[in-house]
Motif scaffolding. Structure first.
Motif, PDB file in Angstrom:
ATOM      1  N   ASP A 189       0.766  -1.259  -0.055  1.00  0.00           N
ATOM      2  CA  ASP A 189      -0.062  -0.019  -0.142  1.00  0.00           C
ATOM      3  C   ASP A 189       0.813   1.295  -0.130  1.00  0.00           C
ATOM      4  OD1 ASP A 189      -2.170   1.615   0.103  1.00  0.00           O
ATOM      5  OD2 ASP A 189      -2.477   1.598   2.199  1.00  0.00           O
ATOM      6  N   HIS A 359       7.666   1.701   5.581  1.00  0.00           N
ATOM      7  CA  HIS A 359       7.861   0.234   5.985  1.00  0.00           C
ATOM      8  C   HIS A 359       9.080  -0.210   5.436  1.00  0.00           C
ATOM      9  CE1 HIS A 359       3.669  -0.649   7.227  1.00  0.00           C
ATOM     10  NE2 HIS A 359       3.077   0.228   6.233  1.00  0.00           N
ATOM     11  N   TYR A 384       6.704  -7.177   4.259  1.00  0.00           N
ATOM     12  CA  TYR A 384       5.525  -6.821   4.507  1.00  0.00           C
ATOM     13  C   TYR A 384       4.430  -7.596   3.821  1.00  0.00           C
ATOM     14  CZ  TYR A 384       1.752  -3.025   3.541  1.00  0.00           C
ATOM     15  OH  TYR A 384       0.967  -2.167   3.156  1.00  0.00           O
ATOM     16  N   ASN A 422       5.923  -6.297   8.952  1.00  0.00           N
ATOM     17  CA  ASN A 422       4.672  -5.782   9.064  1.00  0.00           C
ATOM     18  C   ASN A 422       3.643  -6.760   8.502  1.00  0.00           C
ATOM     19  OD1 ASN A 422       2.987  -3.199   9.612  1.00  0.00           O
ATOM     20  ND2 ASN A 422       2.528  -3.589   7.558  1.00  0.00           N
ATOM     21  N   GLU A 423       2.385  -6.828   9.544  1.00  0.00           N
ATOM     22  CA  GLU A 423       1.448  -7.603   9.182  1.00  0.00           C
ATOM     23  C   GLU A 423       1.527  -8.795   8.471  1.00  0.00           C
ATOM     24  OE1 GLU A 423      -1.603  -5.046   7.477  1.00  0.00           O
ATOM     25  OE2 GLU A 423      -1.955  -3.855   9.230  1.00  0.00           O
ATOM     26  N   ASN A 485      -0.973  -3.649  14.702  1.00  0.00           N
ATOM     27  CA  ASN A 485      -1.824  -2.677  13.910  1.00  0.00           C
ATOM     28  C   ASN A 485      -3.126  -3.291  14.259  1.00  0.00           C
ATOM     29  OD1 ASN A 485       0.614  -2.230  12.997  1.00  0.00           O
ATOM     30  ND2 ASN A 485       0.258  -2.876  11.000  1.00  0.00           N
ATOM     31  N   TYR A 487      -7.539  -1.459  13.287  1.00  0.00           N
ATOM     32  CA  TYR A 487      -8.252  -0.526  12.659  1.00  0.00           C
ATOM     33  C   TYR A 487      -9.792  -0.424  13.030  1.00  0.00           C
ATOM     34  CZ  TYR A 487      -4.489   1.032   9.814  1.00  0.00           C
ATOM     35  OH  TYR A 487      -3.222   1.582   9.489  1.00  0.00           O
ATOM     36  N   TYR A 491     -11.882  -0.446   9.271  1.00  0.00           N
ATOM     37  CA  TYR A 491     -12.006  -1.557   8.810  1.00  0.00           C
ATOM     38  C   TYR A 491     -12.728  -2.625   9.804  1.00  0.00           C
ATOM     39  CZ  TYR A 491      -8.030  -0.301   5.625  1.00  0.00           C
ATOM     40  OH  TYR A 491      -7.177   0.488   4.672  1.00  0.00           O
ATOM     41  N   GLU A 515      -0.151   0.702  14.329  1.00  0.00           N
ATOM     42  CA  GLU A 515      -1.035   1.331  13.701  1.00  0.00           C
ATOM     43  C   GLU A 515      -2.626   1.620  14.301  1.00  0.00           C
ATOM     44  OE1 GLU A 515      -0.965  -0.018   9.395  1.00  0.00           O
ATOM     45  OE2 GLU A 515       1.041  -0.207   9.768  1.00  0.00           O
ATOM     46  N   TRP A 560      -1.644   5.663  12.192  1.00  0.00           N
ATOM     47  CA  TRP A 560      -1.449   5.523  10.656  1.00  0.00           C
ATOM     48  C   TRP A 560      -2.245   6.880  10.227  1.00  0.00           C
ATOM     49  CZ3 TRP A 560       2.361   3.235   8.407  1.00  0.00           C
ATOM     50  CH2 TRP A 560       2.366   3.126   6.928  1.00  0.00           C
ATOM     51  N   ARG A 570      -5.457   3.035  -4.011  1.00  0.00           N
ATOM     52  CA  ARG A 570      -6.582   4.013  -3.616  1.00  0.00           C
ATOM     53  C   ARG A 570      -7.104   4.761  -4.667  1.00  0.00           C
ATOM     54  NH1 ARG A 570      -7.162   1.539   1.417  1.00  0.00           N
ATOM     55  NH2 ARG A 570      -5.085   0.855   1.993  1.00  0.00           N
ATOM     56  N   ASN A 580      -3.558   7.401  -0.136  1.00  0.00           N
ATOM     57  CA  ASN A 580      -4.135   6.873   1.191  1.00  0.00           C
ATOM     58  C   ASN A 580      -4.198   8.193   1.941  1.00  0.00           C
ATOM     59  OD1 ASN A 580      -4.001   6.063   3.996  1.00  0.00           O
ATOM     60  ND2 ASN A 580      -3.394   3.930   3.154  1.00  0.00           N
ATOM     61  N   LYS A 582      -5.047   8.564   5.224  1.00  0.00           N
ATOM     62  CA  LYS A 582      -5.207   8.384   6.597  1.00  0.00           C
ATOM     63  C   LYS A 582      -4.123   9.508   7.189  1.00  0.00           C
ATOM     64  CE  LYS A 582      -6.801   3.652   6.581  1.00  0.00           C
ATOM     65  NZ  LYS A 582      -6.602   3.539   5.126  1.00  0.00           N
TER      66      LYS A 582
HETATM   67  C1  GCB Z   1      -1.985  -1.478   7.106  1.00  0.00           C
HETATM   68  C2  GCB Z   1      -0.511  -1.463   6.676  1.00  0.00           C
HETATM   69  C3  GCB Z   1      -0.150   0.080   6.076  1.00  0.00           C
HETATM   70  C4  GCB Z   1      -1.336   0.399   5.203  1.00  0.00           C
HETATM   71  C5  GCB Z   1      -2.708   0.838   6.200  1.00  0.00           C
HETATM   72  C6  GCB Z   1      -3.884   1.010   5.527  1.00  0.00           C
HETATM   73  O1  GCB Z   1      -2.180  -2.059   8.245  1.00  0.00           O
HETATM   74  O2  GCB Z   1       0.109  -1.606   7.535  1.00  0.00           O
HETATM   75  O3  GCB Z   1       0.826  -0.099   5.138  1.00  0.00           O
HETATM   76  O4  GCB Z   1      -1.209   1.572   4.412  1.00  0.00           O
HETATM   77  O5  GCB Z   1      -2.935  -0.603   6.795  1.00  0.00           O
HETATM   78  O6  GCB Z   1      -3.986   2.562   5.272  1.00  0.00           O
HETATM   79  O7  GCB Z   1      -4.873   0.313   5.104  1.00  0.00           O
END
Ligand code: GCB
Length: 610
Positions: A189, A359, A384, A422-423, A485, A487, A491, A515, A560, A570, A580, A582
């Protein structure tokens, strides 16, 4: 040098010229502190989507490729490229932001610069690249120097022997195509910015020179600085090295062993500690009879005690933010000290003391600015999402990039956490699958290189019941600090869902919420119930702050993200437009409401735990 993924694919061809390619030189640290001249500037460039400058029409490496940088000798000769007539690109800089037709481009671009240089006998010369994404192959005066893979770490080539007096042609083929087996892999991403994204430098050294060193407080006995200096050259085993810290009245001369490594150990009790409130840095000189290298180094200790992170023996809460390596006011790769100071200035304005450099390894100016400004750093490699866990070449590339990052940055006091992933998705057999084997290998590698910092990774979690989340990824067993992380509110349910969540961890270790957040288009206002509004994003941060205060093992947060950043994932027109969203700050540097929401939380935390 040829550890990485596609090495050999071209040169192993039977038709290829047989000449040995010297390859990447052993990594040299602190280029800025040496006798160096810049090759930054405007380089000629040729876009080459079919790699015509490298392969002939049978797709075999062409001995007459564009790396020869030729001109027709007469009006009859056929040469179908001409660097002198080709467009200019800024180095450093990604190519995507420099020409409209390169915004989405993935493939090869050729770069060419020229420079004058003569080298005195007994001197050595290196061309050093701060970074080029992803594969860079270089030639000097038509002779291949070697190839490097990995888009975010430095590399260099020795050109001592390649050099005759006069004007030299340096050609670099940079290829940013994504590959499933690479690190990162095809899916991520963030924007796949290509090009020579960081500084290029010519470094001149004596025949025997200081290539690498590390000086750190000894975690087992912080009254002492311990470390080593690595020499390179014919007299490595016989060259005395003096380490001086004039402001502390320290000076020590050491002699190397047969491998050219000299062990350093001296009393550190006169050295004031580095911390975010007092970012003390000392001028350090590392000198032989033939050269003096200058650095600025801070000294501090890091440890964990139960669920706390200790800096210089005292618990510290990491009030942070994540960021990508993009410029503060433009959608392009950042590379300069100015870019770094502006971004870290925003971190401080938030009331922060911590940044997660996501990242992938960011440029060296960022780490030096963090040292100066007193911002603690989480540094990571682009392991990643769905890396090819079972591919030995993928592991080799991840180890190489990790090693290059640690070598470059291990004298930076600001760097507290090395993150290996990461994730990444849990294995079907979470305790013994290919992913955990891969990541344990990386953890062992980084511990072997640096025992003065904490190891982490941004993990995923799972629900046990409707309101309870548990962090129990078995990778946590080998980490010092658990990253996670989440959300909630973006999400995962509505922002208010956070109100009823209880967090559990299988580990008696510090947790950093690495995050959380959600998107908002700067300037879009409306009801807090509506996605993409600044109000909705601010509401996520409000509910998160309330939840985070209730997590006992929490030792830090890096939501984030600081700034909107380009992402091919996106597309939503009018809202995302390939960003993105965020960010707490827009891609043009304008603050959103959530910026002030997080600032309020951090100022309260700072008042409660100064
Ligand atoms: C995550 C990722 C990050 C993304 C973010 C997102 O979990 O680690 O790289 O940009 O979510 O905005 O979905």
């Amino acid at each position: 040098a040829c550890a990485a993924v596609f090495c050999g694919a071209a040169t192993a061809d039977a038709q290829a010229p047989a000449a040995a390619v010297p390859g990447v030189a052993p990594q040299m640290v602190n280029v800025a502190g040496r006798s160096a001249t810049t090759l930054n500037g405007r380089w000629r460039s040729i876009i080459d989507p079919y790699e015509t400058g490298y392969y002939n029409y049978r797709r075999r490496p062409d001995a007459n490729g564009w790396f020869r940088d030729r001109k027709p000798a007469n009006a009859q000769e056929l040469i179908e490229y001409d660097f002198d007539q080709s467009p200019l690109l800024n180095v450093p800089g990604d190519w995507n932001s420099q020409q409209a037709e390169l915004l989405f481009y993935e493939g090869t671009v050729w770069y060419r610069t020229r420079f004058e240089r003569a080298l005195a006998p007994g001197r050595r010369l290196f061309v050093h690249f701060g970074g080029a994404n992803y594969q860079a192959r270089a030639w000097m005066d038509g002779n291949e120097l070697g190839m490097h893979e990995g888009g975010f770490t430095p590399f260099g080539f020795e050109v001592t022997d390649a050099l005759e007096a006069g004007t030299h042609s340096l050609v670099v083929k940079v290829d940013n195509q994504r590959h499933p087996e690479a690190v990162p892999t095809v899916n991520s991403d963030w924007w796949n910015y290509g090009g020579i994204t960081r500084e290029v430098t010519l470094v001149e050294t004596p025949s025997t020179f200081v290539r690498d060193y590390t000086l750190q407080l000894d975690p087992a006995d912080p009254r002492r600085v311990r470390g080593w200096v690595q020499l390179d050259g014919p007299d490595s085993a016989r060259t005395a090295v003096t380490i001086r810290i004039p402001r502390a009245g320290l000076s020590q001369t050491v002699t190397p062993d047969a491998s050219g490594r000299a062990v350093v150990s001296f009393d550190a009790r006169r050295l004031a500690r580095w911390s975010p409130d007092h970012p003390n840095l000392y001028d350090v000189e590392i000198a032989t009879a033939a050269e003096t290298i200058r650095d600025r180094i801070g000294f501090r200790t890091l440890a964990v005690r139960g669920t706390q992170i200790l800096l210089n023996g005292e618990p510290i809460f990491l009030r942070g933010i994540s960021m990508h390596e993009e410029s503060p006011y433009e959608a392009r790769r950042a590379y300069s000290t100015d870019d770094a100071r502006t971004s870290l200035g925003w971190v401080k304005e938030l009331g922060g003391n911590f940044v997660r450099l996501a990242h992938y390894p960011h440029n060296e100016a960022m780490l030096r600015a963090a040292d100066e400004m007193g911002v603690i750093v989480w540094a990571e490699i682009p392991v990643y999402w769905t890396i090819q866990w079972e591919n030995p070449a993928t592991l080799a590339s991840a180890r190489q990039q990790l090693g290059e990052m640690v070598t470059r940055d291990r004298n930076r006091a600001s760097v507290a956490l090395w993150s290996v992933a990461n994730e990444t998705p849990r294995d079907a057999n979470p305790a013994a699958g290919p992913r955990i084997t891969f990541l344990r290998n990386l953890v062992a590698h980084v511990r072997g290189m640096d025992n003065t910092r904490l190891i982490t990774a941004a993990l995923e979690h799972r629900y046990v019941g409707r309101d309870t989340i548990v962090i129990d990824d078995p990778l946590g067993e080998v980490l010092d600090v658990i990253g996670n992380n989440e959300y909630l509110g973006w999400y995962d349910g509505s922002p208010e869902k956070a109100d009823s969540i209880t967090w559990r961890s299988a580990f008696n270790k510090p947790l950093v919420m690495s995050e959380f957040g959600g998107d908002a288009l700067q300037g879009l206002h409306g009801p807090a119930a509506n996605r993409w509004t600044e109000e909705y994003q601010a509401r996520i941060y409000q509910r998160q702050a309330a939840m985070l205060r209730r997590i006992p093992m929490l030792a830090g947060t890096s939501p984030w993200i600081l700034k909107d950043f380009r992402s091919p994932r996106r597309p939503l027109p009018g809202i995302q437009d390939y960003f993105n969203r965020k960010g707490l700050i827009s891609d043009r540097g304008e603050r959103k409401l959530a910026f002030y929401e997080l600032q309020r939380f951090y100022l309260e935390l700072r008042a409660a735990h100064p």
